[in-house]
Design a protein around this motif. Structure first.
Motif, PDB file in Angstrom:
ATOM      1  N   ILE A  30     -27.817 -96.066  24.453  1.00 50.89           N
ATOM      2  CA  ILE A  30     -27.677 -94.692  23.990  1.00 50.89           C
ATOM      3  C   ILE A  30     -27.210 -93.842  25.163  1.00 50.89           C
ATOM      4  O   ILE A  30     -27.825 -93.843  26.226  1.00 50.89           O
ATOM      5  CB  ILE A  30     -29.007 -94.146  23.443  1.00 50.89           C
ATOM      6  N   GLU A  31     -26.097 -93.131  24.976  1.00 55.45           N
ATOM      7  CA  GLU A  31     -25.579 -92.225  25.992  1.00 55.45           C
ATOM      8  C   GLU A  31     -26.032 -90.818  25.628  1.00 55.45           C
ATOM      9  O   GLU A  31     -25.697 -90.308  24.560  1.00 55.45           O
ATOM     10  CB  GLU A  31     -24.055 -92.297  26.044  1.00 55.45           C
ATOM     11  N   SER A  32     -26.787 -90.193  26.506  1.00 56.80           N
ATOM     12  CA  SER A  32     -27.338 -88.876  26.199  1.00 56.80           C
ATOM     13  C   SER A  32     -26.359 -87.751  26.488  1.00 56.80           C
ATOM     14  O   SER A  32     -26.499 -86.651  25.963  1.00 56.80           O
ATOM     15  CB  SER A  32     -28.618 -88.653  27.005  1.00 56.80           C
ATOM     16  N   PHE A  33     -25.376 -87.959  27.351  1.00 60.99           N
ATOM     17  CA  PHE A  33     -24.390 -86.962  27.751  1.00 60.99           C
ATOM     18  C   PHE A  33     -25.037 -85.758  28.421  1.00 60.99           C
ATOM     19  O   PHE A  33     -24.485 -84.665  28.401  1.00 60.99           O
ATOM     20  CB  PHE A  33     -23.524 -86.518  26.554  1.00 60.99           C
ATOM     21  N   ASP A  34     -26.212 -85.942  29.001  1.00 60.80           N
ATOM     22  CA  ASP A  34     -26.863 -84.856  29.729  1.00 60.80           C
ATOM     23  C   ASP A  34     -26.244 -84.660  31.105  1.00 60.80           C
ATOM     24  O   ASP A  34     -26.247 -83.554  31.633  1.00 60.80           O
ATOM     25  CB  ASP A  34     -28.360 -85.141  29.885  1.00 60.80           C
ATOM     26  N   GLU A  35     -25.743 -85.739  31.692  1.00 57.76           N
ATOM     27  CA  GLU A  35     -25.157 -85.667  33.022  1.00 57.76           C
ATOM     28  C   GLU A  35     -23.648 -85.463  32.920  1.00 57.76           C
ATOM     29  O   GLU A  35     -23.033 -85.760  31.904  1.00 57.76           O
ATOM     30  CB  GLU A  35     -25.450 -86.965  33.780  1.00 57.76           C
TER      31      GLU A  35
END
Length: 68
Positions: A30-35
């Motif tokens: 799962i890629e959260s895309f927070d960074e």
């Protein structure tokens, strides 16, 4: 009696297969895309690709019929 046992085994096999399929469909990554993407994003060096998407180019590559 033997027919009932075969039917029971088949039902258990079907239930097991469905359960396995449901379990296998859970996401592993799962890629959260927070960074931010800085340092992880690789810019393409190809002349064909400049980072934009052209639907008509996609249609040509996939050999779909042209829209009317």
């Amino acid at each position: 009696m033997e027919g009932r046992q075969i039917r029971a085994v088949l039902v258990l096999v079907v239930i097991s297969c469905v359960g396995f399929q449901i379990r296998a469909s859970d996401p592993i990554f799962i890629e959260s895309f927070d960074e931010s993407f800085d340092g992880r994003w690789i810019v393409s060096e190809k002349d064909d690709y400049k980072g934009s998407f052209s639907f008509m180019r996609f249609v040509q590559i996939c050999q779909f019929p042209s829209p009317p």
